[in-house]
Design an enzyme around this catalytic site. Structure first.
Site, mmCIF file in Angstrom:
data_model
loop_
_atom_site.group_PDB
_atom_site.id
_atom_site.type_symbol
_atom_site.label_atom_id
_atom_site.label_comp_id
_atom_site.label_asym_id
_atom_site.label_seq_id
_atom_site.Cartn_x
_atom_site.Cartn_y
_atom_site.Cartn_z
ATOM 1 C CB SER A 141 -0.851 -0.001 1.281
ATOM 2 O OG SER A 141 -1.537 1.223 1.426
ATOM 3 C CE1 TYR A 154 -4.622 -2.122 4.986
ATOM 4 C CE2 TYR A 154 -3.574 -0.002 4.634
ATOM 5 C CZ TYR A 154 -4.170 -1.140 4.125
ATOM 6 O OH TYR A 154 -4.294 -1.296 2.762
#
Ligand SMILES: NC(=O)c1ccc[n+]([C@@H]2O[C@H](COP(=O)([O-])OP(=O)(O)OC[C@H]3O[C@@H](n4cnc5c(N)ncnc54)[C@H](OP(=O)(O)O)[C@@H]3O)[C@@H](O)[C@H]2O)c1
Length: 253
Positions: A141, A154
Site C-alpha cells: 500500500s 494497518y
C-alpha cells in the site's frame, strides 16, 4: 494475450482489487484461481465472470490458516500442475490509533496482512522453484511507504509487507522467481467504502482522503489491476524487489 497458459492464484479475489485483477488476468489468457473466506461472495464473482465469457475457479480459505493454505496450493497443483503467478492480495483494514487499537485487532491485522502473505508464499514457492519460474506480487500500500495517523495496525502490517517483498526478491533472484509489490493509493473498493462509512462525516472524510492524492481523486480497481499485470509480464523480467506506487502522485509528496 500477455498471460496465455499461465496459472495465477489471487488471494482475496472475490471483491475489490483482487476481483479486478482476476478478470483482467483471465482476459489475458491465464487460468485464474481466486480465494476468500466467504463462499457466496466467491461464487457471485465467478458467476459474473462467466456472464462476461471469462473462466474463474475458486477455493474457500482464510490466508491466515496454514492448513487451508497447504490444501489450496495442493489442490491447484493437482488440478493445473503449476502456479506461475501469486498475487498476495487478501488484506484487512481497521481504524485506530496505537493506544486505541484492541490487541485482538492488532493480531488479526497481522495474521491476515503479514502472516497470510508469508504462508501463501511459503507454500507456493517450492512449486515455483521446481519449475524455475514464478512471479509474486504482494499487495502492500502507499501506507507501506508512508504513514498516516489513525491506522496504526494497518500501517505497521504494510510496512512489513514492503520489507518481506524485498527479502523475498533477494532470496529468489537467481532462481527464476521475481517478487514485487504494488503500493496503491486510495482505491474505490468495498474496503474503502466501509472505511468511509465508519467515519462520522462520510463526505468530509472522502474529501480528506482525496486531498492526499495530487490528482485529487481515488483510483479505480482496474488501474491497479493493469499495474499488477505489468509486474507479471515476462517483458519486464529484470524487475524484482520493486515497490510500484500507483497512487495519483501521493508518494512524490
Ligand atoms: N482499496 C484501497 O484503497 C487499497 C489501497 C492500498 C492497498 N490495498 C490493499 O489491497 C488489498 C485488497 O484490498 P481491497 O480494497 O480490494 O479490499 P476489499 O474490497 O475489502 O476486498 C478484500 C478481499 O480479500 C478477502 N479477504 C479478506 N480477508 C481474507 C482472509 N483472511 N483470507 C482470504 N481472503 C480474505 C475478501 O473476501 P472475504 O472477506 O470473503 O474473505 C475480499 O475478497 C488489501 O491487501 C489492501 O490492504 C487497498
Amino acid at each position: 494475450m500477455k498471460l496465455k497458459d499461465k496459472v495465477a492464484l489471487i488471494t482475496g479475489g472475490s471483491l475489490g482489487l483482487g476481483k479486478a485483477a482476476a478478470f483482467l488476468f483471465a482476459k489475458e489468457g491465464a487460468k485464474v484461481i481466486i480465494t476468500g473466506r466467504t463462499e457466496s461472495s466467491l461464487q457471485k464473482t465467478v458467476d459474473e465472470a462467466t456472464q462476461q465469457g471469462l473462466e474463474l475457479d475458486y477455493m474457500v480459505g482464510d490466508v491466515s490458516d496454514e492448513q487451508r493454505t497447504i490444501e489450496t496450493v495442493q489442490h491447484i497443483i493437482d488440478k493445473y500442475g503449476k502456479i506461475d503467478i501469486l498475487f498476495n492480495n487478501a488484506g484487512v483494514l481497521f481504524l485506530g490509533t496505537t493506544h486505541e487499537t484492541e490487541t485482538e485487532i492488532w493480531d488479526k491485522t497481522f495474521a491476515i496482512n503479514v502472516k497470510g502473505t508469508y504462508l501463501m508464499s511459503k507454500h507456493v514457492i517450492p512449486h515455483m522453484l521446481e519449475k524455475g519460474y514464478g512471479c509474486i506480487v504482494n499487495n502492500s500500500s502507499i501506507l507501506g511507504l508512508k504513514a498516516v495517523p489513525g491506522v496504526a495496525a494497518y500501517n505497521a502490517t504494510k510496512g512489513a509487507v514492503t520489507q518481506l517483498t524485498r527479502s523475498m526478491a533477494l532470496e529468489y533472484a537467481q532462481q527464476g522467481i521475481r517478487v514485487n509489490a504494488i503500493c496503491p493509493g486510495t482505491i474505490e473498493t468495498p474496503m474503502v467504502d466501509n472505511m468511509l462509512d465508519a467515519m462520522p462525516d462520510r463526505d468530509a472524510a472522502e474529501d480528506f482522503f482525496k486531498s492526499f492524492h495530487p490528482m485529487g481523486r481515488f483510483g479505480t480497481p482496474e488501474e491497479i489491476a493493469h499495474a499488477v499485470l505489468f509486474l507479471c509480464d515476462d517483458n519486464v523480467g529484470f524487475m524484482t524487489g520493486t515497490m510500484l506506487s500507483v497512487d495519483g502522485g501521493w508518494v512524490a509528496k
